[in-house]
Design a protein around this motif. Structure first.
Motif, short mmCIF file in Angstrom:
data_model
loop_
_atom_site.label_atom_id
_atom_site.label_comp_id
_atom_site.label_asym_id
_atom_site.label_seq_id
_atom_site.Cartn_x
_atom_site.Cartn_y
_atom_site.Cartn_z
N TYR A 1 -44.31 18.83 -39.40
CA TYR A 1 -42.85 18.68 -39.41
C TYR A 1 -42.46 17.28 -39.88
O TYR A 1 -41.31 17.03 -40.21
CB TYR A 1 -42.31 18.96 -38.01
N ALA A 2 -43.43 16.38 -39.85
CA ALA A 2 -43.18 15.02 -40.34
C ALA A 2 -44.36 14.64 -41.23
O ALA A 2 -45.49 15.07 -41.00
CB ALA A 2 -43.07 14.04 -39.17
N ALA A 3 -44.07 13.83 -42.23
CA ALA A 3 -45.10 13.50 -43.21
C ALA A 3 -46.08 12.47 -42.66
O ALA A 3 -47.29 12.52 -42.94
CB ALA A 3 -44.44 12.96 -44.48
N ASP A 4 -45.57 11.53 -41.90
CA ASP A 4 -46.42 10.45 -41.40
C ASP A 4 -45.76 9.85 -40.15
O ASP A 4 -44.72 10.34 -39.68
CB ASP A 4 -46.64 9.39 -42.48
N ALA A 5 -46.35 8.78 -39.65
CA ALA A 5 -45.89 8.20 -38.38
C ALA A 5 -44.44 7.72 -38.48
O ALA A 5 -43.64 7.91 -37.56
CB ALA A 5 -46.81 7.05 -37.99
N ARG A 6 -44.12 7.12 -39.61
CA ARG A 6 -42.75 6.59 -39.77
C ARG A 6 -41.74 7.75 -39.77
O ARG A 6 -40.70 7.70 -39.11
CB ARG A 6 -42.70 5.80 -41.08
N ASP A 7 -42.09 8.78 -40.51
CA ASP A 7 -41.22 9.95 -40.61
C ASP A 7 -41.08 10.62 -39.24
O ASP A 7 -39.97 11.04 -38.84
CB ASP A 7 -41.86 10.92 -41.62
N ALA A 8 -42.18 10.70 -38.51
CA ALA A 8 -42.15 11.31 -37.17
C ALA A 8 -41.22 10.52 -36.26
O ALA A 8 -40.42 11.09 -35.50
CB ALA A 8 -43.55 11.38 -36.59
N THR A 9 -41.32 9.21 -36.34
CA THR A 9 -40.47 8.35 -35.50
C THR A 9 -39.00 8.60 -35.82
O THR A 9 -38.18 8.80 -34.92
CB THR A 9 -40.82 6.87 -35.76
N LEU A 10 -38.70 8.64 -37.10
CA LEU A 10 -37.31 8.83 -37.52
C LEU A 10 -36.79 10.19 -37.05
O LEU A 10 -35.70 10.30 -36.48
CB LEU A 10 -37.21 8.71 -39.05
N ARG A 11 -37.60 11.22 -37.26
CA ARG A 11 -37.14 12.57 -36.90
C ARG A 11 -36.94 12.72 -35.39
O ARG A 11 -35.97 13.33 -34.93
CB ARG A 11 -38.12 13.62 -37.40
N ALA A 12 -37.87 12.17 -34.63
CA ALA A 12 -37.76 12.30 -33.17
C ALA A 12 -36.56 11.50 -32.66
O ALA A 12 -35.73 12.02 -31.90
CB ALA A 12 -39.04 11.81 -32.51
N PHE A 13 -36.47 10.27 -33.10
CA PHE A 13 -35.39 9.42 -32.58
C PHE A 13 -34.03 9.95 -33.01
O PHE A 13 -33.09 10.03 -32.22
CB PHE A 13 -35.59 7.97 -33.05
N ASP A 14 -33.96 10.34 -34.26
CA ASP A 14 -32.71 10.84 -34.80
C ASP A 14 -32.25 12.11 -34.07
O ASP A 14 -31.05 12.37 -33.92
CB ASP A 14 -32.92 11.12 -36.29
N ALA A 15 -33.22 12.89 -33.61
CA ALA A 15 -32.86 14.13 -32.92
C ALA A 15 -32.37 13.88 -31.50
O ALA A 15 -31.76 14.76 -30.88
CB ALA A 15 -34.06 15.07 -32.88
N GLY A 16 -32.70 12.69 -30.96
CA GLY A 16 -32.21 12.39 -29.61
C GLY A 16 -33.30 12.12 -28.59
O GLY A 16 -33.05 12.16 -27.39
N LEU A 17 -34.52 11.85 -29.06
CA LEU A 17 -35.61 11.52 -28.13
C LEU A 17 -35.53 10.03 -27.82
O LEU A 17 -35.77 9.20 -28.69
CB LEU A 17 -36.96 11.87 -28.77
#
Ligand code: NOJ
Length: 731
Positions: free
Chosen positions: A286-302
């Protein structure tokens, strides 16, 4: 107690925020396994266990919001001193742990305790747990698990309240109240974290960590309500689940964390990831790499990232690039600081860190007594042919099976800090209840998963020489809990063979079943004269079992999960949607059933016997119709025709005859545990309103639909005759 923000705290938080660097802000969002004292190094073994000096250095640098799975008031104090006195802004850390069903005193696994159908009992055990956990220097527990488990292959059903949402809501709220107490700022208040948000119990095929495909209606009607109940009871944290929901991982799911949790529900607390769940967005694809994962999680509200270190590594750059607005970062930090303020940590960083309290044993006796009571209130009597139970104390008893004297499978799947020296096993409990010289022959018969040389012969000899066999068999405790999924929910073959051999002697058998899920009982275990479901009962297992076996306590618990005939029936739950081809006694060709088994439970949800003999009168409704804004009384008379006093769990079920979505065959909507003396009758009444009939309708809205309903007041989900009533449309 629902939380109310304090304006003085708000001012203080704003002043801190104004002074914090981006790194310090991000630091508040990091939760790490305690690296100073890896108390349980085998838990989360992938944890990056660093050395104590490094942890303290991270705390000093303001890079740690919370630490978990270490205990000890003195050690906690040391960490807090560094946070408060040596970090630039002096913000205290939250000290957390997985304290699931007891700290030093171990209570029954949550699934077992749910069988009591006494949420107030769970509230009391959670309170005692909080008292002990906070004395050991903790502020925060990752509990309660409020996942609804409709598939018994899934091992984590042991941590929740079973298959039913109504029961799950009652226990979720009770546990939050118990952990948090009356006043969040009290030193013995433990911050609760309902988990795993959301639909973790709906993993495909009951395999832990698997994907979740689910309808919006089932998500909302079955899996979300216990979270809402926990928040309404004042929970200020929530943990996201590992799974995806319809393709979007829960830990990066904006519809869930943003629209629903913050928007619809107005949740003010913190959202913390499960262990490395943000990192796992990459493995999900669902995310390409660590940076992308961070952005997606944080942006979603984690808000908080557990253990991966992703936020620390990537959020500062994302803020720098503008991909994460500073205002959003501030919001997340504000929430973490607000929770710290809410529990009084900003005023008193050393709250719950008093070594004198930790050594105070004055509560111990009361907690052990509570553990014994909770344990016996969790034992379900499935079957009692010929009233074999309770046993006379002068009976010659053979206690047979690998759980007879075992001490390693008493506590259940999730107890990190139990005081093992206080555990009472089955043999000890029985001996304590028997007079010296009473005949109790104890034989293992087999190991948990293997035969023992001569084991069966010894067991058979003991059975032959006894009036009755207590057969202590079941699942080892590591069969349930995280990552424990099974395809066949049966006893290990070596134990089944032991059961067959013992039964063949003809001596009556009482099964003492040890289990973290519903099991598909087979052969001699299923056919034994009596069966007691004893789950994993904790510190006081042996005493509780003896209390029930000898009748010092009359069993009163009910199944919170349906016991199927066969593993292949999973997922199996009583409140399933209606099919167009239901099985009927007359014609079973081309009907919803299996070739091998009827479409029923061996023992249904809600089932459980007592030592009384309770008869139910007809369910009656006070009027044929419920007005849209009105109430309707439904009642039945229960009578104890037995010779012993007993507690009876009277259950109310409803069924909506026609709906815009296919409705469940029955749903629990009320229950009450009542004490009945021999010969006593009691009218038990429930008051219905249309809120009890509400569900997620075809158009996605929540509400009831006018029409015909059935109501049962019954001793289980599979018994009773319904009364009919109409819900009238709005006037
Ligand atoms: C993983 C589990 O899923 C969760 O329930 C637990 O709280 C965390 N690990 C932390 O131990």
């Amino acid at each position: 107690m629902p939380y109310e923000a304090n304006p003085a705290d708000d001012a203080r938080i704003e002043s801190l925020l104004a002074r914090m660097t981006v790194e310090e802000k991000v630091g508040q969002l990091g939760v790490f396994a305690d690296m100073v004292r890896p108390f349980a190094p085998d838990v989360n073994p992938e944890a990056n266990v660093r050395n104590a000096a490094e942890v303290l250095e991270q705390v000093r640098a303001g890079r740690v919001g919370a630490l978990f799975n270490g205990v000890g008031a003195a050690q906690g104090r040391q960490i807090q001193r560094v946070a408060v006195e040596e970090s630039r802004l002096g913000i205290p850390v939250l000290l957390a742990a997985d304290v699931i069903h007891g700290m030093r005193t171990v209570f029954p696994i949550p699934l077992g305790e749910a069988a009591s159908f006494e949420p107030e009992l769970a509230e009391r055990t959670a309170r005692a747990t909080a008292v002990e956990a906070t004395a050991a220097g903790l502020h925060w527990t990752f509990a309660p698990a409020v996942d609804i488990a409709r598939d018994q292959r899934w091992g984590r059903g042991a941590e929740g309240a079973g298959e039913d949402t109504f029961l799950g809501c009652a226990f979720a709220a009770a546990r939050v109240r118990g952990f948090q107490g009356e006043d969040l700022r009290a030193h013995d208040s433990l911050l609760a974290t309902p988990k795993h948000f959301a639909a973790y119990g709906a993993v495909a095929a009951g395999m832990d960590y698997n994907y979740v495909e689910i309808s919006e209606g089932t998500l909302r009607d079955v899996h979300l309500p216990p979270f809402k109940a926990a928040f309404d009871a004042g929970a200020l944290a929530v943990m996201t689940a590992f799974n995806d929901i319809n393709g979007v991982p829960a830990s990066a799911n904006r519809a869930l964390l943003g629209d629903l949790l913050r928007g619809e529900w107005g949740f003010p607390g913190v959202v913390v990831s499960d262990y490395t769940a943000d990192m796992e967005l990459v493995a999900h694809g669902y995310a390409a790499d660590a940076r992308d994962a961070t952005l997606r999680a944080f942006d979603a509200g984690l808000d908080m990232s557990m253990q991966s270190g992703f936020y620390a590594a990537h959020l500062p750059a994302l803020v720098e690039s503008g991909e994460v607005p500073m205002a959003m970062l501030d919001e997340a930090v504000r929430r973490v600081l607000s929770v710290k303020a809410a529990i009084g940590l900003l005023d008193d960083p050393y709250r719950s860190l008093d070594p004198a309290r930790e050594t105070d044993a004055s509560q111990r006796e009361a907690h052990e007594a509570l553990a014994r009571d909770a344990a016996r209130r969790s034992i379900v009597l499935l079957k009692n042919k010929g009233d074999l139970l309770p046993l006379r104390r002068d009976a010659r008893i053979a206690l047979v099976g690998p759980f007879a004297r075992d001490r390693d499978n008493l506590e259940g799947c999730w107890t990190l800090f139990g005081d093992r020296s206080r555990y009472v096993n089955v043999e000890q409990g029985l001996r304590a209840a028997l007079a010296d010289g009473a005949v109790l022959d104890v034989v293992d018969g087999c190991a948990m998963e293997a035969e023992l040389e001569g084991g069966i012969e010894a067991a058979v000899a003991a059975a032959r020489g006894a009036d009755v066999v207590l057969l202590a068999v079941g699942e080892p405790q590591r069969y349930s809990g995280e990552a424990q999924s099974r395809t066949r929910i049966e006893l290990p073959p070596a134990q089944q063979a032991l059961a067959e051999a013992v039964a063949a002697t003809g001596t009556p058998v009482v099964v003492l079943l040890r289990n973290g899920r519903a099991l598909a009982l087979q052969g001699a275990v299923r056919d034994a004269q009596a069966i007691l479901v004893t789950w994993f009962l904790g510190s006081q297992t042996g005493h509780a079992v003896a209390d029930v076996v000898f009748g010092d306590f009359s069993p009163s618990a009910r199944l919170p999960v349906s016991f199927p005939h066969d593993s292949g029936q999973q997922p199996f739950f009583y409140n399933h949607p209606r099919t167009g081809r239901p099985e009927t006694p007359e014609m079973s060709e081309f009907k919803a059933r299996w070739r091998e088994h009827p479409n029923t439970a061996l023992y249904p949800f809600g089932h459980g016997l007592t030592y009384g003999r309770v008869e139910y009168g007809a369910t009656t409704v006070a009027a044929p119709a419920l007005a849209w804004d009105g109430t309707l009384r439904v009642c039945a008379t229960v009578r104890n025709d037995g010779v012993r006093a007993t507690e009876e769990v009277v259950q109310l079920y409803l069924h909506d005859r026609v709906g815009s979505r296919v409705r469940p065959v029955r749903e629990l909507k009320g229950f009450r545990k009542v004490l009945l003396q021999p010969g006593q009758s009691l009218e038990v009444a429930f008051e219905l309103s249309r809120a009890d009939l509400a569900f997620t309708r075809a158009d996605g809205t929540h509400g009831a639909e006018p029409g015909a309903f059935d109501a049962w007041i019954a001793p289980s989900s599979a018994t009773g005759k319904p009364a009919r009533f109409e819900l009238l449309p709005p006037a």
